[in-house]
Every structure is written in C-alpha cells, then in structure tokens.
Design a protein around this motif. Sequence first.
Motif, PDB file in Angstrom:
ATOM      1  N   GLY A   1       0.796  -1.214   0.036  1.00  0.00           N
ATOM      2  CA  GLY A   1       0.067   0.070   0.136  1.00  0.00           C
ATOM      3  C   GLY A   1       0.742   1.191   0.077  1.00  0.00           C
ATOM      4  N   ARG A   2       2.006   1.182   0.023  1.00  0.00           N
ATOM      5  CA  ARG A   2       2.997   2.485   0.065  1.00  0.00           C
ATOM      6  C   ARG A   2       3.580   2.506  -1.453  1.00  0.00           C
ATOM      7  NH1 ARG A   2       6.004   4.871   4.693  1.00  0.00           N
ATOM      8  NH2 ARG A   2       6.576   5.889   2.652  1.00  0.00           N
ATOM      9  N   ALA A   3       3.319   3.304  -2.244  1.00  0.00           N
ATOM     10  CA  ALA A   3       3.776   3.607  -3.496  1.00  0.00           C
ATOM     11  C   ALA A   3       5.319   4.177  -3.586  1.00  0.00           C
ATOM     12  CB  ALA A   3       2.955   3.947  -4.559  1.00  0.00           C
ATOM     13  N   SER A   4       5.553   5.089  -2.271  1.00  0.00           N
ATOM     14  CA  SER A   4       6.241   5.905  -2.396  1.00  0.00           C
ATOM     15  C   SER A   4       7.720   5.457  -1.769  1.00  0.00           C
ATOM     16  CB  SER A   4       5.923   6.917  -1.422  1.00  0.00           C
ATOM     17  OG  SER A   4       5.863   6.679  -0.207  1.00  0.00           O
ATOM     18  N   PHE A   5       7.659   4.175  -1.427  1.00  0.00           N
ATOM     19  CA  PHE A   5       8.790   3.621  -0.747  1.00  0.00           C
ATOM     20  C   PHE A   5       9.210   2.163  -1.405  1.00  0.00           C
ATOM     21  CE2 PHE A   5      11.998   1.468   2.032  1.00  0.00           C
ATOM     22  CZ  PHE A   5      12.960   2.536   2.191  1.00  0.00           C
ATOM     23  N   GLY A   6      10.221   2.082  -1.866  1.00  0.00           N
ATOM     24  CA  GLY A   6      10.843   0.872  -2.467  1.00  0.00           C
ATOM     25  C   GLY A   6      12.382   0.735  -2.110  1.00  0.00           C
TER      26      GLY A   6
ATOM     27  N   SER B   1       8.647 -10.376   3.955  1.00  0.00           N
ATOM     28  CA  SER B   1       9.231 -11.472   3.017  1.00  0.00           C
ATOM     29  C   SER B   1       9.483 -10.490   1.867  1.00  0.00           C
ATOM     30  CB  SER B   1       8.907 -12.714   2.886  1.00  0.00           C
ATOM     31  OG  SER B   1       7.243 -12.482   2.593  1.00  0.00           O
ATOM     32  N   VAL B   2      10.640 -10.846   0.994  1.00  0.00           N
ATOM     33  CA  VAL B   2      10.999 -10.171  -0.202  1.00  0.00           C
ATOM     34  C   VAL B   2       9.860 -10.451  -1.120  1.00  0.00           C
ATOM     35  CG1 VAL B   2      13.548 -10.403   0.070  1.00  0.00           C
ATOM     36  CG2 VAL B   2      12.383 -12.174  -0.923  1.00  0.00           C
ATOM     37  N   GLN B   3       9.683  -9.356  -2.130  1.00  0.00           N
ATOM     38  CA  GLN B   3       8.780  -9.570  -3.145  1.00  0.00           C
ATOM     39  C   GLN B   3       9.675 -10.343  -4.303  1.00  0.00           C
ATOM     40  OE1 GLN B   3       7.810  -5.589  -2.376  1.00  0.00           O
ATOM     41  NE2 GLN B   3       6.217  -6.442  -1.311  1.00  0.00           N
ATOM     42  N   SER B   4      10.739  -9.962  -4.237  1.00  0.00           N
ATOM     43  CA  SER B   4      11.729 -11.042  -5.507  1.00  0.00           C
ATOM     44  C   SER B   4      13.155 -10.892  -4.669  1.00  0.00           C
ATOM     45  CB  SER B   4      11.606 -10.425  -6.755  1.00  0.00           C
ATOM     46  OG  SER B   4      12.155  -9.130  -6.961  1.00  0.00           O
TER      47      SER B   4
ATOM     48  N   LYS C   1      20.475   7.589   6.850  1.00  0.00           N
ATOM     49  CA  LYS C   1      19.677   8.708   7.563  1.00  0.00           C
ATOM     50  C   LYS C   1      18.182   8.075   7.932  1.00  0.00           C
ATOM     51  CE  LYS C   1      18.430  11.211   3.663  1.00  0.00           C
ATOM     52  NZ  LYS C   1      18.734  10.441   2.548  1.00  0.00           N
ATOM     53  N   SER C   2      17.715   8.782   8.669  1.00  0.00           N
ATOM     54  CA  SER C   2      16.386   8.140   9.310  1.00  0.00           C
ATOM     55  C   SER C   2      15.453   8.015   7.923  1.00  0.00           C
ATOM     56  CB  SER C   2      15.792   9.106  10.167  1.00  0.00           C
ATOM     57  OG  SER C   2      14.568   8.843  10.787  1.00  0.00           O
ATOM     58  N   GLY C   3      14.752   6.905   7.754  1.00  0.00           N
ATOM     59  CA  GLY C   3      13.839   6.791   6.871  1.00  0.00           C
ATOM     60  C   GLY C   3      14.126   6.051   5.546  1.00  0.00           C
ATOM     61  N   SER C   4      15.584   5.753   5.679  1.00  0.00           N
ATOM     62  CA  SER C   4      16.226   5.365   4.644  1.00  0.00           C
ATOM     63  C   SER C   4      16.165   3.843   4.485  1.00  0.00           C
ATOM     64  CB  SER C   4      17.722   5.696   4.597  1.00  0.00           C
ATOM     65  OG  SER C   4      18.439   5.176   5.676  1.00  0.00           O
ATOM     66  N   GLY C   5      15.468   3.186   5.122  1.00  0.00           N
ATOM     67  CA  GLY C   5      15.255   1.838   5.045  1.00  0.00           C
ATOM     68  C   GLY C   5      15.917   0.803   5.741  1.00  0.00           C
TER      69      GLY C   5
ATOM     70  N   THR D   1      16.595   3.076  -3.302  1.00  0.00           N
ATOM     71  CA  THR D   1      15.361   3.214  -2.746  1.00  0.00           C
ATOM     72  C   THR D   1      14.461   3.869  -4.028  1.00  0.00           C
ATOM     73  OG1 THR D   1      15.909   5.385  -1.945  1.00  0.00           O
ATOM     74  CG2 THR D   1      15.888   3.643  -0.188  1.00  0.00           C
ATOM     75  N   GLU D   2      13.414   3.643  -3.935  1.00  0.00           N
ATOM     76  CA  GLU D   2      12.432   4.121  -5.124  1.00  0.00           C
ATOM     77  C   GLU D   2      12.593   5.383  -5.404  1.00  0.00           C
ATOM     78  OE1 GLU D   2      10.589   1.930  -8.131  1.00  0.00           O
ATOM     79  OE2 GLU D   2      11.668   1.185  -6.467  1.00  0.00           O
ATOM     80  N   ALA D   3      12.459   6.162  -4.355  1.00  0.00           N
ATOM     81  CA  ALA D   3      12.349   7.719  -4.525  1.00  0.00           C
ATOM     82  C   ALA D   3      13.681   8.071  -5.459  1.00  0.00           C
ATOM     83  CB  ALA D   3      12.444   8.440  -3.057  1.00  0.00           C
TER      84      ALA D   3
END
Length: 237
Positions: free
Chosen positions: A23-28, A64-67, A47-51, A232-234
Amino acid sequence: MTQDLAAATPILHLQDVRYRWPGRASFGLSVPNFVLKTGEKLLLLGKSGSGKSTLLSLICGTISVQSGMISVAGTDISGLSEGERDRFRADQIGLIFQQFNLLPYASVGDNILLPLRFAPERRLRVEAPYAEATQLCKQLELPKNVMSARAGTLSVGQQQRVAAARALIGSPPLIMADEPTSALDADTQASFVELLFELSRSAGSSVLMVSHDARLANQFDRVVNLSDIAVTEAEAA
Ligand code: ADP
Ligand code: MG
C-alpha cells in the motif's frame, strides 16, 4: 584472517532483493548484491527513513521479499514459510532492537532466556541456561543479582545490556542491532559496542549493526552506507 573470512560461506547474502511496503507506492528498497562475511562486524549507515529497519526486517524474515534471495547462514530464507522463518530467526539470529523491547514486568533472567523458548536448535547450544544468562550479565558488567530484578526498573544503559545478553544467549551465528546506542552518550556507546564485540567473538557470531550515527565507525571491521548497497524507489525515480 582476511583470507579465512573470504573463504568461508558468508553469514549473509542478499541478491536482487526487492521490497515495497504494502500500500505504499512511495517507498521501495532494492539491494542488488550484499554480503556479510562470517565473523565480520559491519556498521550500515543511513539517515532516518532510508530503509535500515526495513532491511533488518527482511533479513529477519518478519517481512518477506517480493523478489530476490536472502541467505542467512547458508539457508535461503526466501524459500521458507512464515512459520519456518519464525523458527529459523529464533534459532539463528540474536536481535537488539532500538527500544530494546524488554518485557518490563518480567525479570531480567526471564527476558534473557525468552528467545530459547522458541528456538530448539539454539537451546541445544546452551547447557545450563540460567547459569549462562547469569554469566552474560556478569560479562556485560551488570550489577550482581540483576537476574531477579524487573527489567523495567533498570537504567537505559542497563536495559541495553540485558537486550545484548538476550541476543547473545545460545550463540546465534548472526547478531543484528537496530540503532541500539542512540539513547547513550559517546563513551557509554563505545564501551557497549566493545563488550558486544568481545562476547560475539567468543560466541562465534557475526554482527550487523545499523545506525544513522557514524561515531562508532572506527570500532567496526567495515562501514558501509546503505545508499552504496541499496537503491530506494524515491532515488531511482
Ligand atoms: P530507517 O530504519 O532507516 O529509519 P525504515 O526502514 O523504518 O527506515 O523506513 C523506510 C521507509 O519505509 C519509510 O518511508 C517508512 O515510512 C516506511 N515504513 C517503515 N515501516 C513501515 C510499515 N510497517 N508499513 C509501511 N511503511 C513502513
Ligand atoms: Mg529504523
């Protein structure tokens, strides 16, 4: 030493890993290739929020990983069911959380011994659980008789050491710590990391710590920026 490390099966290997929070398109997050060598102590900075926490959750198998593939101690956890991942995590990984996640009303001893309850293989590596937990407390320079104290009555620094003992009990091959020192001053941070490394070395555990704080860098074998191993997707967009 370096050659020995290079020859062994890595404790951790991520390949072509992709993850997106539902449901979160903004973070990959995607990790093309990342290896932690057996015995290595690595600090992963971001940094904070980097994953960082997302990455640790993937390695733990709580998500779990999507791929892609994540191998821990030679096992590809992407092929395991949720239940199998839970048991694998309990057996193979010692975790130190940012907020420590101790049970405040339970005794220190019960907190430290808790992981063994869900980890048959890890339990086999412990001959006398209570005695070993007591010994870990001593090595972590916790006060005498701390085992019977309620975890919630301890100082932050002491709680952190209890969290370390809980991660170390049963000598899991991989110890992961999520910004465990952020609440501490520089000297207390440094001595915590030193003790953690001493004990993980005798347990034969590799250590992966994530943090936004580079002050501890000189204590580690290797320091890596998350942005050097992950996209990261961004950033990719
Ligand atoms: P860090 O640990 O480096 O601070 P996180 O892995 O916690 O970064 O967060 C990375 C991104 O994933 C952020 O955009 C965050 O909002 C998002 N995120 C983290 N946890 C969840 C969750 N449980 N559900 C949805 N999005 C999440
Ligand atoms: Mg985090």
